[in-house]
Design an enzyme around this catalytic site. Structure first.
Site, PDB file in Angstrom:
ATOM      1  N   LYS A 112     -10.298   1.375  -2.202  1.00  0.00           N
ATOM      2  CA  LYS A 112     -10.413   0.933  -0.805  1.00  0.00           C
ATOM      3  C   LYS A 112     -11.731   1.379  -0.185  1.00  0.00           C
ATOM      4  O   LYS A 112     -12.070   2.566  -0.203  1.00  0.00           O
ATOM      5  CB  LYS A 112      -9.229   1.499  -0.015  1.00  0.00           C
ATOM      6  CG  LYS A 112      -9.114   1.023   1.415  1.00  0.00           C
ATOM      7  CD  LYS A 112      -7.847   1.615   2.030  1.00  0.00           C
ATOM      8  CE  LYS A 112      -7.595   1.134   3.441  1.00  0.00           C
ATOM      9  NZ  LYS A 112      -6.334   1.708   3.989  1.00  0.00           N
TER      10      LYS A 112
ATOM     11  N   GLU B 152       0.842  -1.198   0.000  1.00  0.00           N
ATOM     12  CA  GLU B 152       0.000   0.000   0.000  1.00  0.00           C
ATOM     13  C   GLU B 152       0.881   1.254   0.000  1.00  0.00           C
ATOM     14  O   GLU B 152       1.874   1.331   0.717  1.00  0.00           O
ATOM     15  CB  GLU B 152      -0.890  -0.010   1.243  1.00  0.00           C
ATOM     16  CG  GLU B 152      -1.879   1.136   1.325  1.00  0.00           C
ATOM     17  CD  GLU B 152      -2.742   1.086   2.572  1.00  0.00           C
ATOM     18  OE1 GLU B 152      -3.841   1.649   2.542  1.00  0.00           O
ATOM     19  OE2 GLU B 152      -2.316   0.471   3.580  1.00  0.00           O
TER      20      GLU B 152
ATOM     21  N   CYS C  34      -5.399  -3.299   3.048  1.00  0.00           N
ATOM     22  CA  CYS C  34      -5.066  -2.987   4.437  1.00  0.00           C
ATOM     23  C   CYS C  34      -6.244  -3.094   5.411  1.00  0.00           C
ATOM     24  O   CYS C  34      -6.618  -4.190   5.821  1.00  0.00           O
ATOM     25  CB  CYS C  34      -4.415  -1.603   4.496  1.00  0.00           C
ATOM     26  SG  CYS C  34      -3.442  -1.332   6.019  1.00  0.00           S
TER      27      CYS C  34
END
Length: 265
Positions: free
Chosen positions: A110, A41, A152
């Site tokens: 995300k 990331e 994440c």
């Protein structure tokens, strides 16, 4: 058997320096025979003030696309800042998938944003101040299997992973910049849980080490099989982790315990 690879980095503020390090990792993965490679990331920069400029400059995406073409592999460009398609002034954290021709074949924005008080030197994380959330799940066909995309903080939301499995995922990529504090406590147990629950290979590329005088990430990038076995793992230094994807084992795990058939809620 197909080879998967995850690249672990210690990205600083300078995108050009980080690009050099990232390409070294991609080249190393290619030399080890990897066909699907994951970057972590925000590998281009962990300096949030630079994200709007990175998102506005197409050269970064073009450079990464060129690696996929040059090294003849499928490349998941971890998460990079990209402009919001809905006009939101905040950028989005986007995972970009390039095929071995350098073509962008998928983008996942995300969904879950990390707004938390961790108790480390940095303490307060508020991704929603810089990022706009995505709202669509993405599963893409690759030569090594169907790839589901996550980033994440998504790791803490098992419902997202269940939906990726329902959409056919066989591998799930998780680029991350997991903090040292939360990573030490939860990183591997969450990764293994997501692999076991979905009966998927999990490919996890994390940032590692100190990035400035306040921010430290956990590292321990790893590849986990559908039974929850850790096939290969790094410690807390930059590097590349590689493991085989055994499609026969994937099918056997799912045959022995057909979770999708047993699901009732």
């Amino acid at each position: 058997m197909p080879q998967l690879a995850a690249i672990q980095m210690n990205s600083g503020a300078d995108p050009l320096h980080n690009l050099q390090r990232a390409e070294q990792g991609v080249q190393q993965a290619a030399q080890q025979g990897a066909q699907l490679v994951l970057l972590p990331e925000m590998f281009l920069s962990l300096d949030g003030q630079r994200y709007p400029a990175i998102a506005a400059d197409p050269q970064y995406v073009q450079i990464v696309a060129g690696w996929a073409r040059q090294y003849k592999l499928w490349l998941v460009a971890g998460a990079v800042p990209m402009t919001s398609p809905d006009g939101d002034p905040r950028v989005r954290s986007a995972s970009l998938v390039f095929n071995d021709q350098g073509e962008l074949v998928a983008r996942y924005d995300k969904i879950h944003l990390f707004d938390a008080d961790v108790g480390d030197a940095h303490n307060r994380y508020r991704e929603s101040e810089r990022f706009a959330p995505g709202d669509e799940l993405v599963v893409v066909d690759t030569p090594v299997g169907k790839l589901g995309l996550a980033i994440c903080y998504d790791l803490r939301f098992p419902g997202l992973f269940q939906r990726l499995r329902e959409q056919g995922a066989e591998i799930i990529s998780i680029p991350a910049a997991f903090t040292y504090t939360t990573g030490e406590a939860h990183w591997q147990v969450l990764l293994r849980a997501r692999a076991i629950e979905t009966q998927c290979y999990v490919l996890a590329a994390n940032q590692c080490g100190w990035h400035d005088d306040q921010r430290r990430t956990w590292g321990h990038s790893q590849i986990i099989d559908p039974w929850g076995q850790v096939l290969s793992e790094l410690a807390d230094e930059p590097g590349v982790v590689v493991a085989e994807l055994n499609t026969e084992w994937l099918a056997e795990v799912r045959r022995r315990m057909p979770l999708e058939q047993h699901k009732r809620c």
